[in-house]
Enzyme design. Structure first.
Site, PDB file in Angstrom:
ATOM      1  N   ARG A  59       9.408  12.989  -3.510  1.00 15.11           N
ATOM      2  CA  ARG A  59       8.474  14.124  -3.596  1.00 15.11           C
ATOM      3  C   ARG A  59       8.364  14.850  -2.258  1.00 15.11           C
ATOM      4  NH1 ARG A  59       6.746  10.129  -7.206  1.00 15.11           N
ATOM      5  NH2 ARG A  59       5.709   9.026  -5.501  1.00 15.11           N
ATOM      6  N   GLU A  96       2.615   0.146  -1.123  1.00 10.58           N
ATOM      7  CA  GLU A  96       1.421  -0.316  -1.827  1.00 10.58           C
ATOM      8  C   GLU A  96       1.852  -1.238  -2.979  1.00 10.58           C
ATOM      9  OE1 GLU A  96      -0.803   2.877  -3.570  1.00 10.58           O
ATOM     10  OE2 GLU A  96      -2.581   1.648  -3.859  1.00 10.58           O
TER      11      GLU A  96
END
Ligand code: AMP
Length: 176
Positions: A59, A96
């Site tokens: 992204r 994460e």
């Protein structure tokens, strides 16, 4: 920025239980929202000399390419391991939700070039930290790091600022 935030879709439990995935594809497909995001991400850097935007796959490529065009500078891809065709240097990092590695072409940056790092979201800051290390190893000077989203409860932004990198974020979401 509230309008921008409302264009970001949240998908619970993706890619694993407990993660609230902040999906920016719904923002990207909205012409006004996408333009606003690019303008706002680039704004603080317009008055500074930037030689290139380094965008983090994937992204960060979409955002970084548009921001580089707006700033009138070049674009450098920071890719997942094994994707770049030339000689690379790599850096492992903890996500994460997993462990990964990113790479940059070892000749992508000339000594002293001023680089802006771009990604969609900062969570633990692990990805951005790895990108900062790669840029610094190749001789670049980091002007800042721009993200659409920060998840302040996770604390990635403070980690990046502790590395003397100014973070520019547009919206914050609670939780993980
Ligand atoms: P981190 O290294 O923990 O700061 O994670 C940042 C990277 O992982 C970015 O490239 C994000 O696109 C992706 N990411 C991490 N957490 C999320 C989340 N909750 N929603 C969407 N993308 C995420």
């Amino acid at each position: 920025m509230d309008n921008l935030k409302s264009l970001i879709r949240t998908i619970p439990d993706y890619p694993k239980p407990g993660i609230m995935f902040r999906d920016v594809t719904t923002l990207f497909r909205d012409p006004e929202g996408f333009e606003l995001a690019i303008i706002a991400m680039a704004r603080p850097f317009r008055t500074q000399r930037i030689d290139a935007v380094a965008g983090i796959e994937a992204r960060g490529f979409i955002l970084g390419g548009a921001i580089a065009d707006r700033l009138g500078c070049g674009f450098i891809p920071i890719r997942k391991k094994g994707k770049l065709p030339g000689k690379t240097i790599g850096q492992e990092y903890t996500l994460e939700y997993g462990v990964d590695a990113i790479e940059i072409h070892d000749d992508a940056i000339e000594e002293g070039q001023r680089i802006l790092i771009v990604d969609d979201l900062i969570a633990t800051g692990g990805t951005a930290e790895a990108a900062i290390k790669l840029v610094r190893q190749t001789g670049g000077e980091i002007v800042g790091a721009a993200f659409i989203i920060d998840l302040p409860e996770i604390g990635g932004r403070s980690k990046i600022e502790a590395l003397d990198v100014n973070c520019h974020v547009l919206v914050e979401f609670d939780g993980h």
